[in-house]
Structures are given as C-alpha cells and as structure tokens.
Motif scaffolding. Sequence first.
Motif, mmCIF file in Angstrom:
data_model
loop_
_atom_site.group_PDB
_atom_site.id
_atom_site.type_symbol
_atom_site.label_atom_id
_atom_site.label_comp_id
_atom_site.label_asym_id
_atom_site.label_seq_id
_atom_site.Cartn_x
_atom_site.Cartn_y
_atom_site.Cartn_z
ATOM 1 N N TYR A 19 0.833 -1.205 0.000
ATOM 2 C CA TYR A 19 0.000 0.000 0.000
ATOM 3 C C TYR A 19 0.868 1.255 0.000
ATOM 4 O O TYR A 19 1.696 1.450 0.890
ATOM 5 C CB TYR A 19 -0.915 -0.014 1.221
ATOM 6 C CG TYR A 19 -1.652 1.286 1.462
ATOM 7 C CD1 TYR A 19 -2.426 1.863 0.463
ATOM 8 C CD2 TYR A 19 -1.577 1.929 2.702
ATOM 9 C CE1 TYR A 19 -3.106 3.048 0.685
ATOM 10 C CE2 TYR A 19 -2.257 3.103 2.931
ATOM 11 C CZ TYR A 19 -3.016 3.665 1.916
ATOM 12 O OH TYR A 19 -3.678 4.838 2.136
ATOM 13 N N GLU A 22 -9.097 3.875 4.042
ATOM 14 C CA GLU A 22 -10.137 3.627 3.044
ATOM 15 C C GLU A 22 -9.626 2.777 1.891
ATOM 16 O O GLU A 22 -10.324 1.859 1.428
ATOM 17 C CB GLU A 22 -10.706 4.943 2.529
ATOM 18 C CG GLU A 22 -11.893 4.748 1.586
ATOM 19 C CD GLU A 22 -12.637 6.032 1.290
ATOM 20 O OE1 GLU A 22 -13.728 5.938 0.690
ATOM 21 O OE2 GLU A 22 -12.129 7.117 1.646
ATOM 22 N N ASP A 23 -8.411 3.050 1.430
ATOM 23 C CA ASP A 23 -7.864 2.262 0.315
ATOM 24 C C ASP A 23 -7.668 0.800 0.716
ATOM 25 O O ASP A 23 -7.913 -0.115 -0.086
ATOM 26 C CB ASP A 23 -6.533 2.853 -0.147
ATOM 27 C CG ASP A 23 -6.698 4.199 -0.839
ATOM 28 O OD1 ASP A 23 -7.833 4.517 -1.244
ATOM 29 O OD2 ASP A 23 -5.700 4.929 -0.946
ATOM 30 N N GLU A 61 -10.996 -0.902 0.807
ATOM 31 C CA GLU A 61 -11.451 -1.187 -0.561
ATOM 32 C C GLU A 61 -10.739 -2.424 -1.108
ATOM 33 O O GLU A 61 -11.346 -3.253 -1.787
ATOM 34 C CB GLU A 61 -11.195 0.021 -1.453
ATOM 35 C CG GLU A 61 -11.636 -0.153 -2.895
ATOM 36 C CD GLU A 61 -13.146 -0.354 -3.044
ATOM 37 O OE1 GLU A 61 -13.560 -0.928 -4.068
ATOM 38 O OE2 GLU A 61 -13.908 0.072 -2.146
ATOM 39 N N ARG A 62 -9.451 -2.554 -0.806
ATOM 40 C CA ARG A 62 -8.710 -3.731 -1.263
ATOM 41 C C ARG A 62 -9.261 -5.002 -0.622
ATOM 42 O O ARG A 62 -9.412 -6.039 -1.283
ATOM 43 C CB ARG A 62 -7.225 -3.567 -0.924
ATOM 44 C CG ARG A 62 -6.343 -4.678 -1.471
ATOM 45 C CD ARG A 62 -6.133 -4.523 -2.962
ATOM 46 N NE ARG A 62 -5.246 -5.526 -3.507
ATOM 47 C CZ ARG A 62 -4.487 -5.351 -4.591
ATOM 48 N NH1 ARG A 62 -4.511 -4.201 -5.229
ATOM 49 N NH2 ARG A 62 -3.708 -6.301 -5.045
#
Length: 293
Positions: A260, A277-278, A281-282
């Motif tokens: 990340y 958040e990323d 989402e992953r």
Amino acid sequence: MTAGSRASGTWRIALPGAGDGTQYLAATVTDAGPTPRAVVVICPALGVKASYYAPFSDHLASRGIASVAVDLRGQGDSRPRAGRRTRHGYHELATRDWPAVIRATREHFHPPVPLFLLGHSIGGQVGVLHTAHDPTSTDGLILVAAGSVDHRGFSGAARLRVLAGTQFIALVASLWGYWPGHRLGFAGRQSATLMRDWARICRTGRFAPAGADIDYEAAMAQAALPVLAVSVQGDRLAPRRAVDRLCAKLPAATVERWHYRADGAPVGHVGWARSGEDIAERISGWLARRHAV
C-alpha cells in the motif's frame, strides 16, 4: 470512539480459567446492516487500543463488512491490566483468546456470515498461529502491517536495531516482572512471557512460544487458507521484507500480496488505521474475488 463512528456496541468476552487472573477481553462491534457480507475480527498491535481502529471499521462497514475490534489481553479496556502476575504469551493468545472472540462473534453474526481474522503487527503473528492451531475456525486471514519480527527481515542498521531492541525489552520485562511500555513509550504494558516470545522470534526466526502444545512451524507450513497480506509504505516495524518473511511461513496458503502506497506522506506502521479507506477497498475486492461475498 471517533465522531461519527458506526460502532454499535461493546462486548466483554469472558476468559474463564485464565491462569493469570484475566477476566475478560473488551471488544467494539461495528455492524454493517442486517446482512453483512462478512465479519472481520481485528487483532491489534502492541499498545494500540481497539478504539483506534474505529475509522477503519467505518470504512469496512460502508462496504458491507462488519467488524469486531478486540483489545489484546492486558491492554486497552481488557482487564486486568498486564502486570507482575501476568503469565500469558503467544500461545495463550492464539489458543484461548482468539477462540473465545471467534465464538462470541459467530454467536452474534451467526455461522453463515464468513468470518476473517485481520491481524495488525503482533495481532497478525498471533492470527497466523491461531489458524495454524485450528485451521477450520475462520474463513481466511488478512495481515496488515504484520510481518515476522525476525531480524533477518530488516536491512542495514535496522537489523541490529531490531535485534538489540527486542532483546533489551525482553530483559527489562523479565527483571521488572512485566514490560512497562506505558512509561517507556513503546508497546504499552505487556506480559514478560509475551515479550520473551516476541524476542525469541527476532533472535531465531522461529515461532516457538512458551507452553506450546504443537510444533507451530510445522503447523503453519500445512495451513491451507486464503491470505491477504498488506505491507504499508513507510512502515519501519513491518517492512516489505518482514511481511514476505511471515508469508513464507505459509507455503500451503493462497497468499495475495499488496504493498500500500498512500497518496501524500507515508502513513507508517500504525497510521494506516486512521486513513484506511484504500485498504478497506482492497479487502472488499479480495473478498469478492476470493470468496464471492
């Protein structure tokens, strides 16, 4: 809790018969509607309270994923706090604490909801040991900023710094009766046994905790489970090589690796949970690809 948190309740999960006087683990539940896609049990890092993960839990909830964030034995709101009477190490966390949390979580969300362990730092290491000990208890494992503390997974001066630091902490904990990290600015109050287990991994590269009733190294090698392993840019405590080293303990697992990189400044070993958040989402995409949920 943070402002606007979706947390829907708190639990006290009893640990009957714990030899060190432990009475309960504290947990924060974040629901994701009446029919969540999955539930994730968040296993924190040393010295990090379950409440710290509230923003990340909210990101999961917005994607239909419920969560249960648990305070490690002896820290946060779990009671009693770690002290000189504390005797637990990795083995007790893996074979007593996580089974109790998983039972409580399944009772709340019911068996049809897929359940995954999400381990951060030492929480990931204990999660690996738990799934090696009982490979049918969960539907998979998510590792975020969780690597082996084996000093060989670090580069340059960091290798010596990690080796010296872990052995010093174990020595202080043994002499003092527990690790007074709340006073010394690292990892909070912790059991001396836990710190010696941790230092042994750094020194030898092997997971051989005190009191183990199985060969964890052999059991980890046989654990055939889905794993999502996320390393984080700027993480000096679990760099990419250290995460890869932990994943190498799981040759029978189906491992998806992702590094990340945050927009802007690196978030580091702990900061990802405040802007995750990323990563949420992953995880959501991994669940959809791997488990059709």
